[in-house]
Design an enzyme around this catalytic site. Structure first.
Site, PDB file in Angstrom:
ATOM      1  N   ARG A  12      22.253 -18.675   0.475  1.00 36.04           N
ATOM      2  CA  ARG A  12      23.267 -18.317  -0.507  1.00 36.04           C
ATOM      3  C   ARG A  12      23.234 -19.317  -1.663  1.00 36.04           C
ATOM      4  O   ARG A  12      22.991 -20.505  -1.474  1.00 36.04           O
ATOM      5  CB  ARG A  12      24.664 -18.313   0.125  1.00 36.04           C
ATOM      6  CG  ARG A  12      24.933 -17.111   1.021  1.00 36.04           C
ATOM      7  CD  ARG A  12      25.032 -15.831   0.216  1.00 36.04           C
ATOM      8  NE  ARG A  12      25.395 -14.673   1.026  1.00 36.04           N
ATOM      9  CZ  ARG A  12      24.536 -13.831   1.577  1.00 36.04           C
ATOM     10  NH1 ARG A  12      23.233 -14.045   1.436  1.00 36.04           N
ATOM     11  NH2 ARG A  12      24.954 -12.789   2.269  1.00 36.04           N
ATOM     12  N   HIS A  58      17.206 -12.196  -5.551  1.00 30.27           N
ATOM     13  CA  HIS A  58      17.863 -11.937  -4.265  1.00 30.27           C
ATOM     14  C   HIS A  58      17.153 -10.805  -3.513  1.00 30.27           C
ATOM     15  O   HIS A  58      17.775  -9.812  -3.108  1.00 30.27           O
ATOM     16  CB  HIS A  58      19.337 -11.593  -4.475  1.00 30.27           C
ATOM     17  CG  HIS A  58      20.180 -11.882  -3.267  1.00 30.27           C
ATOM     18  ND1 HIS A  58      21.494 -12.281  -3.352  1.00 30.27           N
ATOM     19  CD2 HIS A  58      19.907 -11.831  -1.933  1.00 30.27           C
ATOM     20  CE1 HIS A  58      21.993 -12.446  -2.135  1.00 30.27           C
ATOM     21  NE2 HIS A  58      21.035 -12.180  -1.253  1.00 30.27           N
TER      22      HIS A  58
END
Length: 312
Positions: free
Chosen positions: A227, A275
């Site tokens: 993250r 991502h």
């Protein structure tokens, strides 16, 4: 059996048809605002509070490996989901294989010094460089969950020294395990490559900061697959500019999409992907969800349940 489904970007119709095929006895519907009809299971990603609030559900499935978004919403709206309702996440469903591909390809990229050769190419400079030695190229995995174990397995094939750090000690063959904050410094001290696969919890936010980066060997590399909130981006940029960190491969960021004005875009020692290190593979996710629901219906013990207190 009634199943409600909500995902803001997935092909909802594909999922509904696939779930109906995998669980023929289930009535599957796409949830829409105002739908308060009964349901036994909810499959969600970034669900509105009203979707889950007040429902007597048997289980909720998050349609991804991370559950930080739904847990943070639960903190703000505890009425959203009864504490007794089990919350499950997709532990693998093809994500492990994708993480293996991503991590191995980038580790080899650095090990063979392709980053240095790219910089030489930019200045039309021809110069063979000394090779790195495998025994000195220790790889540390920060976070030792399901995906961390998969990445470690794939890197063992290449005979790199491996170590991992996690909340509790692991017993992975061929991997040196470190556990707890008191062993973090020792873990970092030999990590030529640091691969972040930590869960997103209050304890891990901002963990990759100036203090942590200073404990790495000079010229270390960072691979962030977890993250964006784990990394203090200004501290990473400072470490890159000083040469403390030689390179970074970043798939996740504090703000996504990464703003065009971010200095990370243009830094010569940073590589960015949007991502995509491990995305949900629908067919494998449906197979996992249908299998897990069948086990729950039989009262069997199942894997993948989230510990809400720990955050993963």
């Amino acid at each position: 059996m009634d199943i409600i489904f909500y995902h803001p970007t997935f092909d909802t119709q594909w999922w509904i048809e696939a779930l109906r095929k995998a669980i023929p006895q289930a009535r599957v519907r796409a949830w829409k605002s105002g739908d308060n009809d009964s349901a036994d299971y909810a499959l969600v990603w970034h669900p509105p509070v009203e979707m889950l609030a007040g429902r007597d559900l048997k289980a909720v499935f998050a349609l991804g490996a991370g559950v930080d978004s739904i847990l943070s919403k639960l903190q703000a709206h505890p009425e959203m989901l009864n504490p007794s309702v089990p919350l499950f996440r997709l532990e693998d469903t093809g994500m492990g294989e994708q993480m293996q591909e991503y991590a191995v390809s980038q580790v080899l990229h650095w090990f063979r010094r392709f980053d240095d050769y790219r910089i030489q190419q930019n200045s039309s400079h021809w110069q063979p460089l000394p090779e790195y030695h495998r025994e000195d190229f220790t790889i540390g995995i920060l976070g030792a969950g399901v995906l961390g174990s998969k990445v470690a397995q794939s890197l063992q094939t290449w005979r790199f020294p491996l170590r991992c750090w996690s909340r509790t000690r692991k017993s992975w063959p061929g991997v040196q395990s470190f556990a707890g904050r008191e062993e973090l410094s020792a873990f970092l001290s030999q990590c030529r490559v640091l691969i972040n696969l930590l869960p997103n919890t209050p304890e891990t936010v901002g963990i990759i900061n100036q203090q942590l980066l200073e404990k790495l060997p000079d010229g270390a590399y960072l691979l962030n697959l977890a993250r964006g909130v784990h990394v203090v981006e200004d501290d990473l940029l400072a470490a890159l500019d000083s040469g403390k960190v030689k390179g970074a491969m970043l798939d996740v960021f504090n703000r996504e999409p990464l703003p065009p004005e971010s200095p990370l875009w243009q830094h010569p020692r940073v590589t960015i992907t949007p991502h995509v290190a491990a995305i949900t593979r629908p067919a494998e996710a449906v197979e996992y969800i249908s299998r897990t629901i069948a086990q729950l219906e039989k009262g069997e013990k199942v894997c993948g349940q989230v510990d809400r207190a720990r955050g993963y």
